[in-house]
Design a protein around this motif. Structure first.
Motif, PDB file in Angstrom:
ATOM      1  N   LEU A   4      -3.150  19.563  16.530  1.00 44.86           N
ATOM      2  CA  LEU A   4      -3.351  18.602  17.619  1.00 44.86           C
ATOM      3  C   LEU A   4      -4.374  17.519  17.273  1.00 44.86           C
ATOM      4  O   LEU A   4      -4.142  16.343  17.548  1.00 44.86           O
ATOM      5  CB  LEU A   4      -3.782  19.354  18.877  1.00 44.86           C
ATOM      6  N   SER A   8      -3.740  13.529  16.931  1.00 46.73           N
ATOM      7  CA  SER A   8      -4.508  12.556  17.723  1.00 46.73           C
ATOM      8  C   SER A   8      -5.173  11.517  16.826  1.00 46.73           C
ATOM      9  O   SER A   8      -5.294  10.354  17.201  1.00 46.73           O
ATOM     10  CB  SER A   8      -5.558  13.266  18.574  1.00 46.73           C
ATOM     11  N   VAL A  24      -7.907  13.056  26.061  1.00 45.62           N
ATOM     12  CA  VAL A  24      -6.683  13.799  26.378  1.00 45.62           C
ATOM     13  C   VAL A  24      -6.584  15.062  25.522  1.00 45.62           C
ATOM     14  O   VAL A  24      -6.230  16.140  26.019  1.00 45.62           O
ATOM     15  CB  VAL A  24      -5.439  12.897  26.193  1.00 45.62           C
ATOM     16  N   VAL A  25      -6.936  14.949  24.262  1.00 51.32           N
ATOM     17  CA  VAL A  25      -6.896  16.112  23.371  1.00 51.32           C
ATOM     18  C   VAL A  25      -7.918  17.163  23.825  1.00 51.32           C
ATOM     19  O   VAL A  25      -7.612  18.356  23.846  1.00 51.32           O
ATOM     20  CB  VAL A  25      -7.148  15.682  21.911  1.00 51.32           C
ATOM     21  N   LEU A  28      -6.477  18.910  26.775  1.00 52.65           N
ATOM     22  CA  LEU A  28      -5.421  19.846  26.366  1.00 52.65           C
ATOM     23  C   LEU A  28      -6.005  21.128  25.772  1.00 52.65           C
ATOM     24  O   LEU A  28      -5.547  22.228  26.091  1.00 52.65           O
ATOM     25  CB  LEU A  28      -4.482  19.187  25.358  1.00 52.65           C
ATOM     26  N   TYR A  29      -7.020  20.982  24.917  1.00 54.83           N
ATOM     27  CA  TYR A  29      -7.658  22.163  24.356  1.00 54.83           C
ATOM     28  C   TYR A  29      -8.307  23.003  25.455  1.00 54.83           C
ATOM     29  O   TYR A  29      -8.240  24.228  25.430  1.00 54.83           O
ATOM     30  CB  TYR A  29      -8.706  21.785  23.313  1.00 54.83           C
ATOM     31  N   CYS A  31      -7.396  23.171  28.596  1.00 53.57           N
ATOM     32  CA  CYS A  31      -6.315  23.802  29.367  1.00 53.57           C
ATOM     33  C   CYS A  31      -5.684  24.971  28.620  1.00 53.57           C
ATOM     34  O   CYS A  31      -5.118  25.869  29.242  1.00 53.57           O
ATOM     35  CB  CYS A  31      -5.247  22.770  29.726  1.00 53.57           C
TER      36      CYS A  31
END
Length: 52
Positions: A4, A8, A24-25, A28-29, A31
């Protein structure tokens, strides 16, 4: 399958918006990791037979 943060970095090199991309990354991590950590704590509490 690419990682990821590497993906990115590639997107950042083409869009030049590092704050948006890496935010955003990071989201995501978070989450992905927070539910796993929560589940792990619950599982450890359930399987902790030494303190029953």
């Amino acid at each position: 399958m690419t990682e990821l943060t590497y993906t990115s970095k590639l997107i950042n090199n083409s869009t030049f918006q590092p704050f948006v991309i890496f935010s955003v990354v990071a989201l995501l991590y978070f989450c992905m990791c927070y539910p796993l950590a929560w589940w792990s704590r619950k599982l450890e509490d359930k399987l902790n037979v030494a303190h029953r």
